[in-house]
Structures are given as C-alpha cells and as structure tokens.
Design an enzyme around this catalytic site. Sequence first.
Site, mmCIF file in Angstrom:
data_model
loop_
_atom_site.group_PDB
_atom_site.id
_atom_site.type_symbol
_atom_site.label_atom_id
_atom_site.label_comp_id
_atom_site.label_asym_id
_atom_site.label_seq_id
_atom_site.Cartn_x
_atom_site.Cartn_y
_atom_site.Cartn_z
ATOM 1 N N TRP A 151 118.628 125.101 -66.309
ATOM 2 C CA TRP A 151 119.982 125.568 -66.585
ATOM 3 C C TRP A 151 120.363 125.504 -68.070
ATOM 4 O O TRP A 151 121.421 125.967 -68.453
ATOM 5 C CB TRP A 151 120.957 124.678 -65.786
ATOM 6 C CG TRP A 151 120.553 123.226 -65.862
ATOM 7 C CD1 TRP A 151 119.795 122.544 -64.959
ATOM 8 C CD2 TRP A 151 120.796 122.304 -66.928
ATOM 9 N NE1 TRP A 151 119.562 121.254 -65.388
ATOM 10 C CE2 TRP A 151 120.178 121.080 -66.595
ATOM 11 C CE3 TRP A 151 121.502 122.383 -68.133
ATOM 12 C CZ2 TRP A 151 120.219 119.970 -67.424
ATOM 13 C CZ3 TRP A 151 121.546 121.273 -68.968
ATOM 14 C CH2 TRP A 151 120.901 120.084 -68.602
ATOM 15 N N LYS A 175 112.770 131.852 -59.978
ATOM 16 C CA LYS A 175 113.954 131.178 -59.437
ATOM 17 C C LYS A 175 114.694 130.561 -60.610
ATOM 18 O O LYS A 175 114.310 129.503 -61.101
ATOM 19 C CB LYS A 175 113.569 130.083 -58.438
ATOM 20 C CG LYS A 175 114.787 129.520 -57.724
ATOM 21 C CD LYS A 175 114.493 128.253 -56.946
ATOM 22 C CE LYS A 175 114.431 127.037 -57.832
ATOM 23 N NZ LYS A 175 115.642 126.793 -58.642
ATOM 24 N N GLU A 178 120.048 127.332 -59.878
ATOM 25 C CA GLU A 178 121.184 127.700 -59.030
ATOM 26 C C GLU A 178 122.501 127.391 -59.728
ATOM 27 O O GLU A 178 123.542 127.936 -59.376
ATOM 28 C CB GLU A 178 121.123 126.946 -57.690
ATOM 29 C CG GLU A 178 120.076 127.448 -56.724
ATOM 30 C CD GLU A 178 118.647 127.178 -57.169
ATOM 31 O OE1 GLU A 178 118.437 126.248 -57.974
ATOM 32 O OE2 GLU A 178 117.732 127.911 -56.728
ATOM 33 N N GLU A 250 106.699 123.143 -68.951
ATOM 34 C CA GLU A 250 107.479 122.965 -70.173
ATOM 35 C C GLU A 250 108.518 121.898 -69.852
ATOM 36 O O GLU A 250 109.532 122.178 -69.216
ATOM 37 C CB GLU A 250 108.111 124.309 -70.547
ATOM 38 C CG GLU A 250 108.331 124.479 -72.022
ATOM 39 C CD GLU A 250 109.545 123.715 -72.482
ATOM 40 O OE1 GLU A 250 109.374 122.549 -72.924
ATOM 41 O OE2 GLU A 250 110.646 124.240 -72.402
ATOM 42 N N LEU A 251 108.223 120.645 -70.247
ATOM 43 C CA LEU A 251 109.006 119.516 -69.730
ATOM 44 C C LEU A 251 109.852 118.871 -70.830
ATOM 45 O O LEU A 251 110.149 119.506 -71.831
ATOM 46 C CB LEU A 251 108.051 118.529 -69.051
ATOM 47 C CG LEU A 251 107.093 119.195 -68.042
ATOM 48 C CD1 LEU A 251 106.104 118.205 -67.465
ATOM 49 C CD2 LEU A 251 107.853 119.910 -66.934
ATOM 50 N N CYS A 284 115.256 120.875 -74.880
ATOM 51 C CA CYS A 284 114.038 120.065 -74.777
ATOM 52 C C CYS A 284 113.488 119.699 -76.152
ATOM 53 O O CYS A 284 112.859 118.654 -76.301
ATOM 54 C CB CYS A 284 112.987 120.785 -73.948
ATOM 55 S SG CYS A 284 112.666 122.445 -74.521
ATOM 56 N N GLU A 381 114.706 110.571 -72.375
ATOM 57 C CA GLU A 381 115.367 111.682 -73.056
ATOM 58 C C GLU A 381 116.862 111.682 -72.739
ATOM 59 O O GLU A 381 117.249 111.743 -71.569
ATOM 60 C CB GLU A 381 114.734 112.978 -72.520
ATOM 61 C CG GLU A 381 115.198 114.221 -73.204
ATOM 62 C CD GLU A 381 114.506 115.457 -72.635
ATOM 63 O OE1 GLU A 381 114.133 115.453 -71.446
ATOM 64 O OE2 GLU A 381 114.332 116.421 -73.386
HETATM 65 P P1 NAD Z 1 115.367 118.795 -62.992
HETATM 66 O O1 NAD Z 1 113.967 118.824 -63.418
HETATM 67 O O2 NAD Z 1 115.706 118.112 -61.708
HETATM 68 O O3 NAD Z 1 115.889 120.282 -62.828
HETATM 69 C C1 NAD Z 1 115.590 121.264 -63.811
HETATM 70 C C2 NAD Z 1 115.519 122.602 -63.102
HETATM 71 O O4 NAD Z 1 114.450 122.594 -62.198
HETATM 72 C C3 NAD Z 1 116.771 122.882 -62.305
HETATM 73 O O5 NAD Z 1 117.223 124.161 -62.660
HETATM 74 C C4 NAD Z 1 116.344 122.809 -60.857
HETATM 75 O O6 NAD Z 1 116.921 123.833 -60.094
HETATM 76 C C5 NAD Z 1 114.853 123.008 -60.930
HETATM 77 N N1 NAD Z 1 114.170 122.181 -59.944
HETATM 78 C C6 NAD Z 1 114.435 120.902 -59.595
HETATM 79 N N2 NAD Z 1 113.588 120.475 -58.650
HETATM 80 C C7 NAD Z 1 112.770 121.526 -58.380
HETATM 81 C C8 NAD Z 1 111.688 121.727 -57.470
HETATM 82 N N3 NAD Z 1 111.259 120.754 -56.645
HETATM 83 N N4 NAD Z 1 111.091 122.929 -57.452
HETATM 84 C C9 NAD Z 1 111.497 123.919 -58.265
HETATM 85 N N5 NAD Z 1 112.506 123.779 -59.146
HETATM 86 C C10 NAD Z 1 113.134 122.608 -59.198
HETATM 87 O O7 NAD Z 1 116.246 118.269 -64.156
HETATM 88 P P2 NAD Z 1 117.831 117.992 -64.196
HETATM 89 O O8 NAD Z 1 118.257 116.980 -63.195
HETATM 90 O O9 NAD Z 1 118.547 119.280 -64.141
HETATM 91 O O10 NAD Z 1 117.902 117.356 -65.618
HETATM 92 C C11 NAD Z 1 117.338 116.074 -65.767
HETATM 93 C C12 NAD Z 1 116.436 115.993 -66.937
HETATM 94 O O11 NAD Z 1 115.464 117.051 -66.941
HETATM 95 C C13 NAD Z 1 117.119 116.170 -68.275
HETATM 96 O O12 NAD Z 1 117.750 115.009 -68.658
HETATM 97 C C14 NAD Z 1 115.975 116.563 -69.133
HETATM 98 O O13 NAD Z 1 115.258 115.431 -69.499
HETATM 99 C C15 NAD Z 1 115.102 117.389 -68.255
HETATM 100 N N6 NAD Z 1 115.286 118.831 -68.473
HETATM 101 C C16 NAD Z 1 114.459 119.396 -69.356
HETATM 102 C C17 NAD Z 1 114.598 120.738 -69.611
HETATM 103 C C18 NAD Z 1 113.703 121.412 -70.578
HETATM 104 O O14 NAD Z 1 114.119 122.354 -71.225
HETATM 105 N N7 NAD Z 1 112.458 121.013 -70.680
HETATM 106 C C19 NAD Z 1 115.580 121.482 -68.986
HETATM 107 C C20 NAD Z 1 116.413 120.845 -68.054
HETATM 108 C C21 NAD Z 1 116.238 119.509 -67.803
#
Ligand code: NAD
Length: 477
Positions: A151, A175, A178, A250-251, A284, A381
């Site tokens: 997001w 995907k 959401e 890409e984490l 990130c 992070e």
């Molecule tokens: P998250 O990894 O839970 O979610 C990130 C995205 O992944 C969301 O859009 C979610 O819909 C999707 N997602 C979650 N679980 C999934 C699954 N099992 N299968 C497919 N898609 C899935 O992260 P969050 O709770 O939104 O944020 C928490 C931490 O994640 C942040 O503090 C940050 O460290 C990291 N993050 C990193 C990036 C990046 O650009 N690398 C982006 C968002 C979050």
Amino acid sequence: MSDYPELNLLIGGEKLGRSGRGTMDVINPATEEVIAALPMASKEDLDKALGHAACGFKEWRRTPADKREAILRKGASMIRERAKDIGAMLTREQGKPLSEATGEVVYCAMLLEFYAGECKRLYGRTLVRPAGERVEVRYEPIGPVAGFSAWNFPALNVMRKIGGPLAAGCSVIVKPSEETPAAGLAIVQCLLDAGVPGDACQVVFGVPDDVSRHLLGSSIIRKVTFTGSTAVGKHLSKLAAEDLKRTTMELGGHGPVLVFSDADIDKAVKVMAANKYRNAGQVCVSPTRFLVQEDVFEPFREGFVERAKALKVGNGFDDDVKMGPMASERGPEGIQSKIVDAKAKGAKVLTGGERIGNQGFYHQPTVLSEVPIDAEIMNEEPFGPVAIINPMKGYDDMVEEANRLPYGLAAYAWTNDPKIRMKLAEEVEAGMIAINAGSVSAADAPFGGVQWSGDGLEDGAEGVLSCMVSKTVHEGS
Ligand code: NAD
C-alpha cells in the site's frame, strides 16, 4: 467522493463488481471515512483468472516484440494523460500529498517506457564452436506471474509487478493492496486500453493469504513477485518453494546513513530530511539510522530538527502540505510503541514523538537521538516519520553499525573523500547505495536488496530478465 472510482476486479478483460461477492471497506487515512467497497474475488474468480492467465501467456508471448513495445508505450502515454486523476485517487486512499502522488504516477509511465524499450533488447547469445556446430542461448518468458503489492506506493508497486513480466512476454495476475486499490487498478486499465490483452494482465483482490495460497497452489503460475514485509516475504517464498516457482522479494530495510566530518553538512541535512519524511517515512528505502561522525554531530542534528519542525503536515489535498497521514491505523500505533520503548531505554526525543489530533492517522515528524542499540527501533524497520540520529567515532564503527542488521536494501553516505567513497561502495552490505545523493532508484537501474531485504530485482534490464528462463540449443551438422 467524485475523485474516487467504483472498484472492480479485472478478470479476462472483464470488470467484475460487487454483485454476488464479499466486500471490504476502503478508508481515507486523512479522515477515516469509508470511501468505497472493494469486491473480493471468490475461489471461482481466481480459477477463472488462472485459466485466462494460461491463455494470455500463449497469446502475449507470441506477440512480436515491436508490437509489445508499441502497446506498452501507448499504455505509458495513457498513464501520463490520466496522471492527475490517478494521483487524486492515490492521495484519497493512501494519504500522501497530491504532488507526490501525481509524481508517483508519472514515474510509472517512465518505468513502463523503459520496459517497453527492453522488449527489443532481450538478446540471447551464440557460443563459439567449430564449423558445423552451433550453441545458442535463448531467453524465453518464464510463464504466468502472480504479483502481490503493498500500500505504500499504490501505483508504482503495481507497475513494478506488471512491467517486467509484460516486457518479457509473460502474463500476470496482480493483487494490489486491498487498502489502496484504485490507483493500481487505474494503471492496469491504462494498459488494457492501450491494447494489452485482458488475459495477459489481470487484477484481483481478496483476503491476501487466501489469494496467494490459491494462486501459488496452481501449477499455472511460474513466478511470484511480492513487495511488503520480510515476514510475509518468507512465508510466500516457502509456498513458492513447494512447486519451485521463481520469486522476486522486495522486502523491508533499515537504511543506514553514514555522515562523515568532511561532508557538505547543509546539503546532507536538506536532502536527507526531505527523503526521510517523504510518504511519511513509509518507504522501504527510507533513511532511518543516521550515523554521524562526532565532530559534525551537533550541526547535523540541529539542522535536521529544524527541518522536521518546519514540515507542514496535513491532508494531502491541502496546499503546501509536505507530509500526509500514515496509510492506516497500524502506522501511528506501531510508531508510538517503538518511541515509548526507545524513550524507556534512554533515547532523547528532539522533536515530535506524538500522534497528531484524533481524526486521521497523523503522526508528528520525529527525531530521536542517542538511541541505544537494544531499542526495538534500532532493530526493526520503523516504516514511519522517525529519524534516529546517533553520534559515531569514525569509519570502522560506522560501517560496523551499518552492517549490523540482517537487512540490506538502501544505504546512504555523505563524504567528499574519494578513498572513503570507494571503500563504502565495497564494504556496505546493501543492494543499493547513494553517495552524496538522495535517491537510489531509476527506471534503468536494478532495484532490490540482500539478506532479509529480499532476493531478485525489479527495474532495469534485470527486472525483465528475472521474468525469463534460458534455453540452450546445441546443434550439430
Ligand atoms: P505486510 O507484509 O503484512 O503487507 C504488505 C502487503 O502485502 C499488503 O498490501 C498486504 O495486502 C500484502 N500481503 C500480506 N500478507 C499477504 C499474503 N499472505 N499473501 C499476499 N499478500 C499479502 O506488511 P504491513 O502490515 O502492511 O506493514 C508491516 C511492515 O511491512 C512495515 O512496517 C514494513 O516494514 C513492511 N512493508 C514494506 C514495504 C516495502 O516497500 N518493502 C511495503 C509495505 C510494508
């Protein structure tokens, strides 16, 4: 809201709406208002999408490279034409200032233009052999790709998921998050309007874990690409391993910034403070741990605090706002718990440190100083508008601290000493390092990290190659 559209899935080129499907509310993070109901794909929808992806792959891989290029270029020009409207949707759903949101959409067009050019640069090679023999290395698209994006960059993350696969000749099911669905959907619609077959590029939404398990459980999908947290990246990598699907992950990161005493401190402060608070720190590659050599610690810290205090925070649609709300309630809550922990362990709060107001997910631009190494925020992070500024003795302890964590995405350094610059380029463990510069990304440069920050690359020629397999053809006479 007039600038927020009706939402749908895009399966086989068809827009599928809420009728007969479960929905999820989309929230405006600036006001906490519900702005839309997002349709969620059923298992039948996902199976349909998989079937289309298999057909779309057959069609798109056979489309000549120059035709693929022309279609992608047309898609890029449509993105440019619609950038203002897509930018407004993005601000509405994600919160970042409108100028940043529109800039993100324009960057999608730039990236797609680069990828379009790559369609014609997918060269193989011919190996040296005696007369009558030939060995050729060919590159072919890997197959249907599943992309899951986060997001924080609702448009760009989606473009990164679809651009490489489409240039390579793969079909892709993406995907988007959401929480921020409209901008990515609008980007894909530009591509379909430009002539990408509806089977070759599809959009689904749903319960993230259900959707990824379903798509990864299918033998049709040959590659998975994900942007998000390290925890989810590891989980998806395990699922992908069951069927030996290729992954691009890409984490997260924990960007170190090494500031040496010979650096141009005014410039370093100006560039890095703007970078830190961009997108409220939800980036990130955000700079996070500022490791500043002792003799320039005071001026750096003072300059940085001054800039953090001067930032105008507010609704992304308001004039002169430089930082919007965080994207969801998780944002300020997570930051608050890390700040409380850091304070309890002895960190100083030089500015900020609190949430703003009681409506919208706002948080103050914050500077912490002298944060002990055992504080959570030094190890996890923060993904928010918090800078950690700590004094350091010199090169060795700065590089040791930079490399202490298992993350290795972006690093930054400020120094005018050519010897130090060369050593840094060799010794800092990161996928990207910016020296005397604020940005680590460009359409033609590979983007990605090492260790817990991920594996595989997006952007650049590598972003397309990562969606291809090689085939070696040995010919005799
Ligand atoms: P998250 O990894 O839970 O979610 C990130 C995205 O992944 C969301 O859009 C979610 O819909 C999707 N997602 C979650 N679980 C999934 C699954 N099992 N299968 C497919 N898609 C899935 O992260 P969050 O709770 O939104 O944020 C928490 C931490 O994640 C942040 O503090 C940050 O460290 C990291 N993050 C990193 C990036 C990046 O650009 N690398 C982006 C968002 C979050």
